[in-house]
Write a protein that holds these residues in place. Structure first.
Motif, PDB file in Angstrom:
ATOM      1  N   ASP A 173       3.638  -3.103  -5.254  1.00 27.35           N
ATOM      2  CA  ASP A 173       2.577  -3.633  -5.317  1.00 27.35           C
ATOM      3  C   ASP A 173       2.280  -4.036  -6.693  1.00 27.35           C
ATOM      4  O   ASP A 173       1.524  -4.985  -6.850  1.00 27.35           O
ATOM      5  N   ARG A 174       2.932  -3.425  -7.593  1.00 29.64           N
ATOM      6  CA  ARG A 174       2.666  -3.541  -9.283  1.00 29.64           C
ATOM      7  C   ARG A 174       3.811  -4.681  -9.607  1.00 29.64           C
ATOM      8  O   ARG A 174       3.439  -5.331 -10.672  1.00 29.64           O
ATOM      9  N   ASN A 218      -6.034   1.532  -8.270  1.00 25.41           N
ATOM     10  CA  ASN A 218      -5.471   2.515  -7.875  1.00 25.41           C
ATOM     11  C   ASN A 218      -5.899   3.046  -6.533  1.00 25.41           C
ATOM     12  O   ASN A 218      -7.289   2.365  -6.340  1.00 25.41           O
ATOM     13  N   SER A 219      -5.658   3.832  -5.678  1.00 26.16           N
ATOM     14  CA  SER A 219      -6.227   3.924  -4.518  1.00 26.16           C
ATOM     15  C   SER A 219      -7.514   4.861  -4.670  1.00 26.16           C
ATOM     16  O   SER A 219      -8.350   4.761  -3.868  1.00 26.16           O
ATOM     17  N   THR A 273       4.107   1.943  -4.352  1.00 24.12           N
ATOM     18  CA  THR A 273       3.164   1.377  -5.736  1.00 24.12           C
ATOM     19  C   THR A 273       4.052   0.479  -6.162  1.00 24.12           C
ATOM     20  O   THR A 273       3.705  -0.548  -7.012  1.00 24.12           O
ATOM     21  N   ASP A 327       0.873  -1.245   0.158  1.00 30.93           N
ATOM     22  CA  ASP A 327       0.034  -0.085   0.031  1.00 30.93           C
ATOM     23  C   ASP A 327       0.863   1.256  -0.080  1.00 30.93           C
ATOM     24  O   ASP A 327       0.185   2.447  -0.514  1.00 30.93           O
TER      25      ASP A 327
END
Length: 579
Positions: free
Chosen positions: A62-63, A426-427, A59, A56
């Motif tokens: 996460d990706r 995305n957030s 990025t 979180d």
């Protein structure tokens, strides 16, 4: 102590419990050294929960699946180095020094992790933690083995395994405690410094292993420790056995060339011990245990649980079962025997992996469809791959989340199993989805079979922990000739960490490439191969003095009736050159 393990029975466990009031000094030695196992377990468990929140905050993590695997597995790379040099440090400087050095490395790593400003520093901190854990993974059980009364040695070495699983359980509790705190994952990783500092203090107040002291000519110090461990009527016999063992070791080392891997493999008893010890350590990892422990919350999410907190809470159940299984091991290992226990364990693991394979296969093939109407409600946030696809009518949730790390699934507001929306991950989109009382999925999909995956994970842990979780470490503390124990223990620990690294570094990539169901199926086939290996290569060391273990390896025979003691008949396996 060096005389070995007298015939064990049900009373061994009761004797172990009675030590708490008859001779608390022995338990103090075992628990203090066993904190090294707690460090091992804490590191295993804490990263699984922290990773959810690291993704979180960063990025890139996460990706990129490989970056997630690197953060997990760089600790294992460090552990390989720590275990490799651990044997030399144990023999040169002593078990106590090795444990304190391991704690210092873990302490440094924990501080670096808590303050890490980017993924690169996170990886550096994980390497430091791994160095400490790898060194402790062999020093702690060795110290316990050499400072334990013979009858309860197996149970007390198993105590190290219990503290490993206890550390994993503790890590999940701490993960849950900090889910709402600012800097969530920093607290999770930073708190790991506490057990390391605690063990440094405890070990500074404890003596060195009596066997190592005798080996270094410090006999008076060693004798004083043995007098605290054994009843007065047993001390002299233990001292005599220990002196005889050390004299033989010194004589062999002075009359032989420098120890090398080729010398080890040319020595029949050592070669056979390494087959069994190293093989058990490799199979312990390749049946998938640390994919469950490192990625447990992620696996729960793959089964259809969207919430990070819920995934952590459910993972806490598996960690608790793991700790319970270790308690069972302490009871059964000196009663049932090593070989029978590990065979029962592996049989249950196979059944559990079959359940997981079927459940994840059903979860993948029955995920909710993607609805063009639902997706149109989020017009400016559609998944790029979905918006450019030719045939969107065939898209379901699983295809959406696997299309790209930039895509996620927003479930229906009325029923999460109904068709939902395929959106950009995305957030902003995630918050928008949840604002309408929908659940957001980026790694798994909603499924009515998700609860069965939790059952499969629970069964896996219940069966694995009492046998394969502890037996490999116990066998490796018993099976090698004394003069080779340090270097062989280092080889076995290193093989464990190398295998651990391979599995941890490949798990997420493997599930992405072939699917979670096929990944667990591969683990199942490996577990079947492990059963065959144990039947052929692993002897039963329950109740055998160390000298008899060496003699048994010298005249090893194939005994498929593993519940019976090996006979002295000619070796069937001697027909084959490799044995």
């Amino acid at each position: 102590m060096e005389g070995g393990i007298p015939e064990a029975d049900a009373s061994a466990f009761r004797e172990c419990l009675s030590l708490s009031w008859k001779n608390p000094y022995v338990l103090r030695l075992a628990f203090s050294a066993g904190i090294g196992g707690l460090l091992f377990g804490y590191d295993t468990g804490v990263i699984s929960g922290a990773l959810l929140y690291i993704r979180d905050d960063f990025t890139a993590v996460d990706r990129k699946t490989w970056l997630q695997e690197a953060i997990v597995s760089m600790a294992l790379a460090g552990a390989i180095i720590g275990a490799s040099v651990g044997g030399w440090i144990n023999d040169r400087f002593g078990r106590k020094v090795a444990i304190i050095l391991a704690d210092a490395l873990f302490l440094i790593g924990s501080v670096v992790l808590a303050a890490a400003p980017n993924p690169t520093v996170l990886i550096i901190g994980r390497v430091f933690v791994g160095l400490g854990v790898g060194m402790a993974s062999m020093a702690s059980p060795l110290f316990i083995s050499e400072t334990s009364p013979a009858r309860v040695r197996g149970a007390l070495v198993s105590l190290n395994g219990f503290l490993i699983t206890g550390g994993q359980f503790l890590s999940y509790l701490i993960n849950l405690a900090f889910t709402e705190a600012p800097g969530t994952w920093r607290w999770m990783l930073g708190v790991a410094a506490v057990p390391a500092l605690t063990q440094i203090i405890f070990m500074l107040l404890l003596p060195e292993s009596p066997r190592w002291l005798f080996r270094k000519g410090r006999e008076e110090e060693g004798k004083a420790i043995l007098e605290k461990i054994y009843p007065p009527n047993e001390v002299q016999s233990e001292i005599d056995a220990l002196k005889e063992s050390i004299e033989l070791e010194i004589k062999d080392s002075s009359n032989s060339e420098k120890i090398s891997i080729f010398k080890l493999l040319k020595t029949k008893t050592v070669r056979r011990g390494l087959y069994a010890g190293v093989g058990l350590q490799i199979f312990q990892q390749f049946v998938g245990i640390n994919t469950v422990m490192y990625y447990s919350p992620t696996i729960v999410q793959l089964a259809g649980i969207a919430s990070n907190r819920t995934a952590l809470l459910l993972s806490l159940v598996t960690a608790g079962l793991n700790a319970f299984g270790s308690i069972l091991s302490i009871y059964f290992i000196d009663r049932t025997g090593r070989k029978k226990l590990v065979l029962m364990s592996l049989s249950g693991v196979v059944v559990s992996l079959v359940v997981l394979t079927v459940v994840f296969s059903q979860t993948t093939s029955h995920s909710p469809m993607v609805s063009a109407v639902e997706t149109s409600h989020f017009r400016d946030s559609v998944c790029p791959d979905y918006s450019t696809a030719v045939d969107t009518a065939r898209w379901d949730c699983m295809k959406c989340v696997k299309a790209s790390p930039a895509c996620g699934f927003c479930a229906s507001a009325t029923d999460k199993l109904l068709p939902g929306a395929c959106l950009a991950a995305n957030s902003t989109t995630e918050n928008q989805c949840r604002k309408y009382n929908r659940q957001w999925y980026s790694r798994g999909c909603p499924s009515k079979y998700g609860w069965l995956a939790l059952v499969g994970l629970a069964l896996y842990i219940i069966f694995f922990s009492p046998g394969m979780g502890t037996v490999p470490w116990v066998v490796n503390s018993e099976i090698y000739p004394l003069r080779f124990r340090g270097i062989c223990g280092g080889i076995a620990s290193t093989s464990n960490w190398v295998s651990n690294l391979i599995v941890a570094q490949s798990f997420l990539s493997l599930t992405g490439a072939i699917g979670t169901a096929w990944t667990f199926m591969i683990f199942g086939f490996i577990a079947i191969a492990a059963i065959i290996f144990v039947l052929i290569f692993v002897p039963e060391t329950k109740g055998l003095p160390m000298e008899e273990v060496e003699n048994m390896l010298e005249h090893r025979n194939l005994n498929l009736k593993f519940w019976q003691r090996n006979s002295d008949s000619n070796s069937i396996l001697s027909l084959f050159g490799f044995w």
